[in-house]
Motif scaffolding. Sequence first.
Motif, PDB file in Angstrom:
ATOM      1  N   ALA A   2      -2.292 -10.912 -22.360  1.00 58.47           N
ATOM      2  CA  ALA A   2      -3.050 -10.071 -21.404  1.00 58.47           C
ATOM      3  C   ALA A   2      -2.979 -10.902 -20.094  1.00 58.47           C
ATOM      4  O   ALA A   2      -2.924 -12.358 -20.155  1.00 58.47           O
ATOM      5  CB  ALA A   2      -4.707  -9.909 -21.736  1.00 58.47           C
ATOM      6  N   VAL A   3      -2.941 -10.074 -19.069  1.00 58.11           N
ATOM      7  CA  VAL A   3      -2.871 -11.002 -17.705  1.00 58.11           C
ATOM      8  C   VAL A   3      -3.596 -10.552 -16.621  1.00 58.11           C
ATOM      9  O   VAL A   3      -4.170  -9.447 -16.634  1.00 58.11           O
ATOM     10  CB  VAL A   3      -1.240 -10.679 -17.172  1.00 58.11           C
ATOM     11  N   ILE A   4      -4.248 -11.374 -15.932  1.00 61.54           N
ATOM     12  CA  ILE A   4      -5.055 -11.106 -14.878  1.00 61.54           C
ATOM     13  C   ILE A   4      -4.193 -11.647 -13.448  1.00 61.54           C
ATOM     14  O   ILE A   4      -3.805 -12.677 -13.256  1.00 61.54           O
ATOM     15  CB  ILE A   4      -6.309 -12.195 -14.747  1.00 61.54           C
ATOM     16  N   LEU A   5      -3.990 -10.643 -12.670  1.00 63.21           N
ATOM     17  CA  LEU A   5      -3.115 -10.838 -11.560  1.00 63.21           C
ATOM     18  C   LEU A   5      -3.830 -10.848 -10.052  1.00 63.21           C
ATOM     19  O   LEU A   5      -4.765 -10.171  -9.817  1.00 63.21           O
ATOM     20  CB  LEU A   5      -2.243  -9.637 -11.245  1.00 63.21           C
ATOM     21  N   ARG A   6      -3.611 -11.900  -9.391  1.00 65.50           N
ATOM     22  CA  ARG A   6      -4.472 -12.148  -8.025  1.00 65.50           C
ATOM     23  C   ARG A   6      -3.299 -12.402  -6.933  1.00 65.50           C
ATOM     24  O   ARG A   6      -2.871 -13.448  -6.957  1.00 65.50           O
ATOM     25  CB  ARG A   6      -5.336 -13.225  -8.278  1.00 65.50           C
ATOM     26  N   GLY A   7      -2.961 -11.127  -6.376  1.00 63.18           N
ATOM     27  CA  GLY A   7      -1.862 -11.032  -5.358  1.00 63.18           C
ATOM     28  C   GLY A   7      -2.702 -11.759  -4.120  1.00 63.18           C
ATOM     29  O   GLY A   7      -3.814 -11.966  -3.891  1.00 63.18           O
ATOM     30  N   GLY A   8      -1.799 -11.993  -3.106  1.00 61.14           N
ATOM     31  CA  GLY A   8      -2.105 -12.143  -1.557  1.00 61.14           C
ATOM     32  C   GLY A   8      -2.886 -11.217  -0.895  1.00 61.14           C
ATOM     33  O   GLY A   8      -2.596  -9.767  -1.247  1.00 61.14           O
ATOM     34  N   SER A   9      -3.720 -11.385   0.052  1.00 59.22           N
ATOM     35  CA  SER A   9      -4.362 -10.416   0.659  1.00 59.22           C
ATOM     36  C   SER A   9      -3.288  -9.516   1.614  1.00 59.22           C
ATOM     37  O   SER A   9      -3.734  -8.416   1.861  1.00 59.22           O
ATOM     38  CB  SER A   9      -5.354 -10.839   1.697  1.00 59.22           C
ATOM     39  N   GLU A  10      -2.311  -9.976   1.983  1.00 60.45           N
ATOM     40  CA  GLU A  10      -1.223  -9.482   2.817  1.00 60.45           C
ATOM     41  C   GLU A  10      -0.755  -8.232   2.045  1.00 60.45           C
ATOM     42  O   GLU A  10      -0.054  -7.397   2.524  1.00 60.45           O
ATOM     43  CB  GLU A  10      -0.218 -10.258   3.242  1.00 60.45           C
ATOM     44  N   ALA A  11      -0.549  -8.340   0.685  1.00 66.84           N
ATOM     45  CA  ALA A  11      -0.059  -7.248  -0.063  1.00 66.84           C
ATOM     46  C   ALA A  11      -1.216  -6.452  -1.056  1.00 66.84           C
ATOM     47  O   ALA A  11      -0.665  -5.683  -1.953  1.00 66.84           O
ATOM     48  CB  ALA A  11       0.999  -7.906  -0.986  1.00 66.84           C
ATOM     49  N   ILE A  12      -2.172  -6.338  -0.630  1.00 65.08           N
ATOM     50  CA  ILE A  12      -3.443  -5.876  -1.456  1.00 65.08           C
ATOM     51  C   ILE A  12      -3.135  -4.368  -1.721  1.00 65.08           C
ATOM     52  O   ILE A  12      -3.126  -3.961  -2.907  1.00 65.08           O
ATOM     53  CB  ILE A  12      -4.822  -6.201  -0.935  1.00 65.08           C
ATOM     54  N   GLU A  13      -2.800  -3.685  -0.737  1.00 65.09           N
ATOM     55  CA  GLU A  13      -2.669  -2.131  -0.854  1.00 65.09           C
ATOM     56  C   GLU A  13      -1.206  -1.929  -1.818  1.00 65.09           C
ATOM     57  O   GLU A  13      -1.531  -1.051  -2.559  1.00 65.09           O
ATOM     58  CB  GLU A  13      -2.643  -1.433   0.277  1.00 65.09           C
ATOM     59  N   SER A  14      -0.256  -2.732  -1.426  1.00 68.34           N
ATOM     60  CA  SER A  14       0.749  -2.474  -2.329  1.00 68.34           C
ATOM     61  C   SER A  14       0.492  -2.741  -3.749  1.00 68.34           C
ATOM     62  O   SER A  14       0.997  -2.165  -4.621  1.00 68.34           O
ATOM     63  CB  SER A  14       1.896  -3.366  -1.948  1.00 68.34           C
ATOM     64  N   ASN A  15      -0.148  -4.102  -4.033  1.00 74.60           N
ATOM     65  CA  ASN A  15      -0.245  -4.537  -5.431  1.00 74.60           C
ATOM     66  C   ASN A  15      -1.339  -3.581  -6.117  1.00 74.60           C
ATOM     67  O   ASN A  15      -1.169  -3.191  -7.379  1.00 74.60           O
ATOM     68  CB  ASN A  15      -1.130  -5.957  -5.296  1.00 74.60           C
ATOM     69  N   ARG A  16      -2.100  -2.909  -5.427  1.00 77.01           N
ATOM     70  CA  ARG A  16      -3.260  -2.004  -6.111  1.00 77.01           C
ATOM     71  C   ARG A  16      -2.374  -0.813  -6.511  1.00 77.01           C
ATOM     72  O   ARG A  16      -2.522  -0.137  -7.547  1.00 77.01           O
ATOM     73  CB  ARG A  16      -4.346  -1.435  -5.081  1.00 77.01           C
ATOM     74  N   ALA A  17      -1.539  -0.309  -5.635  1.00 75.30           N
ATOM     75  CA  ALA A  17      -0.741   0.980  -5.996  1.00 75.30           C
ATOM     76  C   ALA A  17       0.310   0.774  -7.208  1.00 75.30           C
ATOM     77  O   ALA A  17       0.403   1.436  -7.819  1.00 75.30           O
ATOM     78  CB  ALA A  17       0.056   1.346  -4.872  1.00 75.30           C
ATOM     79  N   ILE A  18       1.062  -0.256  -7.018  1.00 73.20           N
ATOM     80  CA  ILE A  18       1.899  -0.734  -8.154  1.00 73.20           C
ATOM     81  C   ILE A  18       1.130  -1.029  -9.527  1.00 73.20           C
ATOM     82  O   ILE A  18       1.212  -0.388 -10.697  1.00 73.20           O
ATOM     83  CB  ILE A  18       2.659  -1.965  -7.969  1.00 73.20           C
TER      84      ILE A  18
END
Length: 422
Positions: free
Chosen positions: A145-161
């Motif tokens: 299982a994985v918990i992903l914490r991306g950078g704030s600059e890519a938050i909308e992209s990460n949410r969509a992906i």
Amino acid sequence: MTDVAAHVADLTLRSRAAARVLATVPTKTKAAALRAAAAALVAAEATILAANAADVAKADASGLSSAMLDRLRLDSGRVRAMADGVVAVAGLEDPVGATIDERTRPNGLVLRRVRVPIGVIGIIYESRPNVTADAAALAVMSGNAVILRGGSEAIESNRAIHAAMVSGLTAEGVSADAVQLVQTTDRAAVGAMLAADGSHGGAAIDLIVPRGGKGLVARVQAEARVPVLAHLDGINHVYVDASADPAMAKAIVRDAKLRRTGVCGAMETLLIDRGYGDPDGLVLALCDGGCEVRVDSALSGRLPALPQATDADWDTEYLEAIASAALVDGVDGAIAHIDRHGSHHTDAIVAADPAVAERFLAEVDSAIVLWNASTQFADGGEFGLGAEIGIATGRLHARGPVALEGLTTYKWIGYGTGQIRG
């Protein structure tokens, strides 16, 4: 989000429960789920690109560098490449359950050492939204299982992906809790993940993998109370021995530095044997390619127009078209320089003498050591490992490109017939 710690604790608790289930999911099911996730990425291309456009506009307005904007920006080709990467992971050999070794003791007890998932993995990363898909795919295929914490600059992209990936995974029976995204951009979430060691009754994150700049990795390594798999610097060297073929040496040196200057496998320091016939030609080949070369005093006497290196240059990861260069006393001098200034990432020797090369390969203590090849091969795909989660330079668990096998550990299983130790 008012309680970041509670949010991370909830993600971790649900990840732990999902990891127990995912560890026993058959290879065929995991592969089908990843192929469905890849199809979902393609289907959601318009949504992903719209989210990415919002991220890019905001980042551009905030003054993010052009290099970082390039890492952040997605287009149709990059979305398709993400999906192709997920499909490629689905086709890799599943390490979970593989027998590493087996032995039968004199009393008849059979002992097997088998690969098992690590459990819950936290990925903390910056800029590159493709990491969301890569990391999720590698984690699922390796049973974690994985918990992903991306950078704030890519938050909308990460949410969509992430949303697209989860829709595909769940359609094939994999729990949504197996791949979770930290929904807050509050930096406190990083601290909460680094502190999730299972103390005080909370669920634990078993491994943290940082993907990003030196500042992020340094913070993770300094603050983490759970194991970390990472590299801080890629201060990589190419040593050209006196026995090296000149044409080969020139091609390797240029590629190692200039193919892509911003990757962690790029050469930062060129070391040349004092006995090599044309040291000036190697340095000037870099200069002709648009690289600024900072030279030691010996080379400065030969090439006085070039800037002289300072002590700090030998310990600098430039990640741009700058390199340092020095003359050394053969392989002994090269090994000593790398031992003093290297970061244990990737180092290469160009030599026709196999005895010299084998000594270099044996004595340079780096995760990747190459003979007659560019340091730019420091990549999981080039190693035939498929996608990678990162390059590790530590000495424990995994070194070099970390892919599926690197995201597993092992346990011993014993098969007895009533043996006791009376």
